[in-house]
Write a protein that holds these residues in place. Structure first.
Motif, PDB file in Angstrom:
ATOM      1  N   LEU A 417       1.004  -1.253   0.122  1.00  0.00           N
ATOM      2  CA  LEU A 417      -0.007   0.106  -0.166  1.00  0.00           C
ATOM      3  C   LEU A 417       0.698   1.153  -0.024  1.00  0.00           C
ATOM      4  O   LEU A 417       1.900   1.369   0.300  1.00  0.00           O
ATOM      5  CB  LEU A 417      -1.011   0.082   1.298  1.00  0.00           C
ATOM      6  N   TYR A 418       0.404   2.521  -0.382  1.00  0.00           N
ATOM      7  CA  TYR A 418       1.183   3.578  -0.742  1.00  0.00           C
ATOM      8  C   TYR A 418       1.172   4.355   0.817  1.00  0.00           C
ATOM      9  O   TYR A 418      -0.002   4.376   1.537  1.00  0.00           O
ATOM     10  CB  TYR A 418       0.222   4.663  -1.748  1.00  0.00           C
ATOM     11  N   GLN A 419       2.346   4.643   1.018  1.00  0.00           N
ATOM     12  CA  GLN A 419       2.655   5.516   2.439  1.00  0.00           C
ATOM     13  C   GLN A 419       2.754   6.638   2.119  1.00  0.00           C
ATOM     14  O   GLN A 419       1.954   7.633   2.682  1.00  0.00           O
ATOM     15  CB  GLN A 419       3.616   4.714   3.111  1.00  0.00           C
ATOM     16  N   ARG A 420       3.611   7.415   1.272  1.00  0.00           N
ATOM     17  CA  ARG A 420       3.852   8.723   0.968  1.00  0.00           C
ATOM     18  C   ARG A 420       4.782   9.011  -0.174  1.00  0.00           C
ATOM     19  O   ARG A 420       5.226   7.974  -0.674  1.00  0.00           O
ATOM     20  CB  ARG A 420       4.873   9.237   2.273  1.00  0.00           C
ATOM     21  N   PRO A 421       4.869   9.894  -0.783  1.00  0.00           N
ATOM     22  CA  PRO A 421       5.861  10.381  -1.770  1.00  0.00           C
ATOM     23  C   PRO A 421       7.206  10.410  -1.294  1.00  0.00           C
ATOM     24  O   PRO A 421       7.490  10.670  -0.140  1.00  0.00           O
ATOM     25  CB  PRO A 421       5.243  11.697  -2.191  1.00  0.00           C
ATOM     26  N   ALA A 422       8.345   9.930  -2.025  1.00  0.00           N
ATOM     27  CA  ALA A 422       9.474   9.842  -1.662  1.00  0.00           C
ATOM     28  C   ALA A 422      10.048  11.452  -1.982  1.00  0.00           C
ATOM     29  O   ALA A 422       9.823  12.077  -2.688  1.00  0.00           O
ATOM     30  CB  ALA A 422      10.306   8.890  -2.760  1.00  0.00           C
ATOM     31  N   GLU A 423      11.207  11.632  -0.950  1.00  0.00           N
ATOM     32  CA  GLU A 423      11.681  12.657  -0.717  1.00  0.00           C
ATOM     33  C   GLU A 423      13.049  12.560  -2.156  1.00  0.00           C
ATOM     34  O   GLU A 423      13.014  11.585  -2.560  1.00  0.00           O
ATOM     35  CB  GLU A 423      12.820  13.013   0.299  1.00  0.00           C
ATOM     36  N   PRO A 424      13.219  13.860  -2.487  1.00  0.00           N
ATOM     37  CA  PRO A 424      14.182  14.011  -3.795  1.00  0.00           C
ATOM     38  C   PRO A 424      15.653  12.877  -3.424  1.00  0.00           C
ATOM     39  O   PRO A 424      15.761  13.219  -2.254  1.00  0.00           O
ATOM     40  CB  PRO A 424      14.594  15.504  -3.637  1.00  0.00           C
ATOM     41  N   ASN A 425      15.909  12.307  -4.491  1.00  0.00           N
ATOM     42  CA  ASN A 425      16.943  11.376  -4.256  1.00  0.00           C
ATOM     43  C   ASN A 425      16.582  10.258  -3.346  1.00  0.00           C
ATOM     44  O   ASN A 425      17.565   9.551  -3.061  1.00  0.00           O
ATOM     45  CB  ASN A 425      18.113  11.813  -3.978  1.00  0.00           C
TER      46      ASN A 425
END
Length: 648
Positions: A417-425
């Protein structure tokens, strides 16, 4: 050079809503619009033999449109309706392109790899419910017709087989010789199936209109592409007309419109059963009135095609070609001296990453920068691409394409399941949403976990199963794969094909197939197995067994290793990441040792940005500069490495 170069350029393009962009209602109309730009222009130039690179059979757009109408009308006459499937089992021929577009006007087209074995082809035909099969008539040094003879009785829905004859494309002496051979042969027949000659039947059909009266909706299924799956359960990805017209329409944002660029010449050396061959080298040029040069029935594998590639470029004034890493590696071995390559503007590499050294060496020799792309069949071919003419960062697969939502998401390791958007890099799963994305596999059983809801109230994202990251400038990078596909020279191999076959051997307890790094193919299939206690099976015996029991020749492992045990997860599943690290270390150690270096045990670690990274501690004879020696030994490999300080 036309095309976008940054996120700011993409934002400017997307100021115009997608719904306001003109688009053909279906793929047949899309080609009609391209042909209308200049009906007398060359649409297709077929080079039968790369050893005679300047000899071609040519078709104008008016002639191609005639063939497309006739193909669609013939299939309609044979009872093909909007939901009926026409499969083709063909090498790269003009008739392959005619069938790809024409069958979409009559029903649904299903391209199939002719290198597969009969049982696997039959599984695909049955999964699709194929009604008509277009294939190659028996011809010297080909075995496609023999495969059709073996599988026809296994496909109950198959009613008609259309045979395409290579003979008309031969030079006169060869044409006469093949004709003489056939005098002693019976006309092709299959018990219980209607067998017709494609060319002869085509000539009976109207060439100026479609006779079916069908209104082709943009949401209608256009293609069924086979994307993998084990024997008996192939994965079929349906693509709609809108999927294909949308992705094809994005070409003008990458290369420029036909009015901006003038006539371009595309080269097709990749197989037309593959999504790249179908979209990049059929749909794209024909939608914009450009010329397609079709390089031999076997594409890049055909005699003389790679050896004479720069002559082909010079003679046909080729502008754009696409390939896989193996192709670019082989082209570096072909001298460019004395050849006029000034027509070349675009080279695209997909399917697997290229090494930085290869990209730079190719640019040095040809003056052409390779654009690296990323995509999948499920997303209608392409999702990211390094901008043409730009200088993208090393190792990147580029920026997203306009009007596609490509992002990196962090998923729950257990539930998906989706948790969150990834941070840059930050590494995460590559997720894709847009009008290019399919709606799910034909067989519902393959759709578990395929789509991810990010909770924004819009359509879910396709879960590519690939791991990647995105930098602050919008460029994407592959950092690994969640799905276990082995990608050999652009050919996707399901490891279960190998594992299931090996586990039929009475002496095998467990089997795990992975991709072994290779400087030419990107990856080669290898397998690790454990033996059943009391069985003295050898690696050589298992290689012979695998060759006899694996239906896909490209999937036959290059090596099989016997192990006392395989790494397992806490719940007892084989832990392939550990095997992959072991294989990288083994391959690199062997390569460096062959180069005359002494190597300490190589550690392969996970890196959040780069994926798997090999740490190398090597020394050489007195006076050896280790860093360039290591670089030369590992040239072509895409797995990144670092030298430990002691080696410097």
């Amino acid at each position: 050079m036309p095309g976008y170069q940054s996120l700011a350029d993409l934002a400017a393009i997307e100021q115009t809503p997608l719904r306001e962009r003109p688009s053909a209602p279906n793929t047949f109309a899309m080609v009609e619009q391209g042909a209308a730009l200049n009906p007398g222009a060359l649409a297709l130039r077929f080079v039968l033999n790369g050893e005679q690179p300047t000899r071609s059979t040519d078709f104008t757009y008016a002639q191609v449109l005639d063939r497309l109408h006739q193909t669609a009308n013939l299939l309609h006459e044979l009872g093909v309706g909007a939901t009926d499937v026409v499969s083709y089992l063909l090498p790269n021929l003009p008739e392959t392109a005619f069938t790809f577009i024409g069958a979409q006007a009559a029903g649904i087209v299903n391209p199939i790899n002719p290198l597969l074995e009969p049982a696997q082809i039959a599984d695909i035909l049955n999964a699709c419910g194929t009604k008509v099969l277009v294939t190659l008539r028996a011809f010297p040094k080909t075995d496609i017709w023999q495969k059709v003879e073996a599988l026809a009785a296994l496909v109950p829905t198959l009613e008609t087989v259309l045979t395409v004859d290579l003979r008309p494309y031969l030079p006169l002496p060869q044409r006469l010789a093949v004709g003489a051979l056939r005098l002693a042969q019976a006309t092709p027949q299959l018990p219980g199936r209607r067998v017709l000659d494609f060319g002869r039947e085509l000539r009976r059909q109207p060439a100026d209109r479609l006779t079916s009266g069908r209104t082709i909706a943009s949401t209608d299924a256009a293609c069924y592409f086979h994307t993998g799956g084990t024997t008996g359960t192939p994965k079929i990805a349906p693509l709609t007309h809108r999927n294909l017209t949308f992705i094809t329409g994005l070409t003008e944002f990458m290369t420029g419109t036909a009015a901006e660029t003038g006539p371009l010449v595309y080269f097709c050396g990749l197989p037309m059963f593959h999504i790249n061959g179908a979209v990049v080298t059929i749909c794209a040029p024909w939608s914009m009135g450009h010329t397609l040069v079709l390089g031999s029935p076997a594409g890049y594998r055909g005699p003389g095609i790679v050896a004479n590639f720069w002559e082909l470029v010079e003679h046909y004034r080729i502008t754009l070609f696409s390939g896989v890493p193996t192709v670019f590696s082989r082209l570096l071995e072909v001298p460019t001296t004395g050849r006029d390559l000034s027509s070349l503007q675009y080279a695209i590499c997909g399917a697997a990453p290229l090494s930085r050294e290869l990209i730079l060496e190719f640019e040095r020799r040809t003056g052409l920068r390779i654009a690296e792309g990323y995509g999948s069949t499920e997303c209608s071919c392409i999702n990211t691409l390094t901008p043409f003419g730009g200088d993208g960062p090393a190792g990147s697969i580029g920026l997203r394409l306009p009007y596609q939502d490509v992002r990196i998401g962090v998923l729950d390791a257990q539930t998906g399941l989706y948790q969150r958007p990834a941070e840059p890099n930050e590494s995460g799963t590559i997720l894709i949403r847009g009008e290019n994305v399919f709606r799910g596999y034909l067989q519902a059983g393959h759709n578990q976990g395929v789509f991810v809801d990010v909770g924004d109230g819009q359509a879910p994202f396709f879960n590519t199963g690939d791991l990647g990251r995105q930098d602050a400038h919008g460029y994407f990078y592959i950092t690994g794969r969640q799905k276990e596909l082995i990608i050999r020279g652009g050919h996707n191999i399901d490891p279960r094909l190998i594992e299931d076959a090996l586990q039929q051997h009475p002496g095998v307890a467990l089997a795990a197939a992975i991709g072994s790094p290779d400087p030419d193919a990107g990856e080669l299939p290898v397998a690790y197995v454990t033996r059943v206690p009391g069985h003295a099976v050898t690696e050589a015996e298992l290689l012979t067994f695998a060759a006899a029991h694996i239906s896909e020749r490209a999937a036959v492992p290059k090596r099989i290793y016997l192990a006392d045990e395989l790494p397992l997860t806490a719940i007892g599943k084989i832990f392939k990441p550990a095997l992959l690290k072991q294989e990288i270390a083994r391959v690199f150690t062997q390569r460096l040792t062959q180069a005359g270096l002494q190597v300490q045990p190589i550690l392969v670690r996970d890196d959040k940005q780069l994926g798997l990274v090999a740490e190398i501690d090597a020394t050489g004879p007195t006076g050896t500069d280790v860093a360039p020696a290591v670089q030369q030994a590992l040239k072509g490999y895409t797995v990144p490495y670092v030298l430990r300080p002691a080696a410097g």
